[in-house]
Design a protein around this motif. Structure first.
Motif, PDB file in Angstrom:
ATOM      1  N   ASP A  62     -59.970  14.671  -3.884  1.00 45.62           N
ATOM      2  CA  ASP A  62     -60.462  14.573  -1.735  1.00 45.62           C
ATOM      3  C   ASP A  62     -62.142  14.539  -1.945  1.00 45.62           C
ATOM      4  O   ASP A  62     -62.364  13.789  -0.805  1.00 45.62           O
ATOM      5  N   THR A  65     -64.069  12.374  -3.248  1.00 45.96           N
ATOM      6  CA  THR A  65     -63.465  11.061  -2.619  1.00 45.96           C
ATOM      7  C   THR A  65     -64.636  10.354  -1.075  1.00 45.96           C
ATOM      8  O   THR A  65     -64.462   9.850  -0.418  1.00 45.96           O
ATOM      9  N   GLU A  66     -63.957  11.907  -0.273  1.00 40.89           N
ATOM     10  CA  GLU A  66     -64.880  11.939   0.994  1.00 40.89           C
ATOM     11  C   GLU A  66     -66.382  11.343   0.889  1.00 40.89           C
ATOM     12  O   GLU A  66     -66.962  11.139   2.067  1.00 40.89           O
ATOM     13  N   ALA A 125     -57.631   9.085  -9.183  1.00 46.47           N
ATOM     14  CA  ALA A 125     -59.085  10.405  -9.105  1.00 46.47           C
ATOM     15  C   ALA A 125     -59.779   8.531  -9.149  1.00 46.47           C
ATOM     16  O   ALA A 125     -60.863   8.561  -8.326  1.00 46.47           O
ATOM     17  N   GLN A 128     -59.115   5.346  -6.863  1.00 42.68           N
ATOM     18  CA  GLN A 128     -60.041   5.039  -5.511  1.00 42.68           C
ATOM     19  C   GLN A 128     -61.447   5.072  -5.967  1.00 42.68           C
ATOM     20  O   GLN A 128     -61.981   4.776  -4.883  1.00 42.68           O
ATOM     21  N   TRP A 129     -62.089   6.414  -6.697  1.00 37.57           N
ATOM     22  CA  TRP A 129     -63.826   5.753  -6.752  1.00 37.57           C
ATOM     23  C   TRP A 129     -63.712   4.480  -7.357  1.00 37.57           C
ATOM     24  O   TRP A 129     -64.938   4.602  -6.248  1.00 37.57           O
ATOM     25  N   LEU A 132     -63.774   2.349  -4.274  1.00 31.25           N
ATOM     26  CA  LEU A 132     -64.472   2.187  -2.843  1.00 31.25           C
ATOM     27  C   LEU A 132     -65.483   1.689  -3.125  1.00 31.25           C
ATOM     28  O   LEU A 132     -66.119   0.961  -2.639  1.00 31.25           O
TER      29      LEU A 132
END
Length: 202
Positions: A62, A65-66, A125, A128-129, A132
């Protein structure tokens, strides 16, 4: 006091995982390094090591990702944003004296297939990365397919360069590749925008 103990256990586990991976981090290691009594660990984490590792890994994912999302949102030009990301990773490595890299890479390399939830967390993970990065490139005009390939290139090069930087104790490799990758992204953006204009003119 209870919250302090819980926080101490989580922070210690996060550090040990980044240094040793899943199998290299035992409950005894966590207890010894955190100074927490065994009863406290099971009070806060009744599922034992697996629950603790999953919670720590989820929190680490998290955080990354943030930070990644914020870095990409801070710049309209994804080439500039990615260049800043490489620089930030280099600073992070210098600040921890090249002892810690990606928070999930040691877990992945340890092949924790006996903990399906942990394996899935690591898989998602990276998804997600990479997603993005891909979205940022698409927004700038890069076609979807090439944007995905560029996102894979950025993520894989960062992961590999962290290993090289740790081995050489030097962030110079990250900075050198940052220039090349940024130039590649800039070229992809210009090419994508030109193609969009040509299609619109037809």
């Amino acid at each position: 006091m209870a919250n302090d103990t819980r926080t101490r256990i989580l922070e210690t586990t996060a550090l040990l995982l980044r240094q040793r991976g899943y199998h290299g981090t035992s409950l005894n290691d966590i207890l010894s390094a955190s100074g927490a009594p065994r009863g406290s660990l099971y009070f806060h984490f009744p599922g034992g090591k697996d629950q603790l590792v999953i919670e720590v890994t989820r929190d680490s994912v998290d955080q990354v990702t943030e930070r990644l999302g914020a870095a990409l949102a801070a710049e309209r030009d994804p080439a500039v944003a990615v260049h800043h990301i490489y620089q930030a990773v280099g600073r992070m490595l210098e600040e921890n004296q090249f002892t810690l890299g990606c928070p999930i890479a040691p877990v992945v390399l340890d092949s924790p297939t006996d903990v399906p939830e942990l394996a899935e967390l690591c898989r998602s993970a990276f998804e997600q990365w990479i997603g993005l990065l891909q979205q940022a490139f698409v927004r700038a005009g890069v076609p979807e397919r090439r944007a995905h390939a560029l996102a894979l290139l950025v993520e894989s090069s960062l992961e590999g360069l962290m290993v090289i930087a740790r081995a050489t104790r030097d962030r110079a490799p990250l900075l050198a590749v940052a220039d090349e990758v940024a130039a590649l992204i800039e070229g992809a953006v210009l090419s994508g925008v030109a193609r969009q204009r040509a299609d619109a003119a037809v």
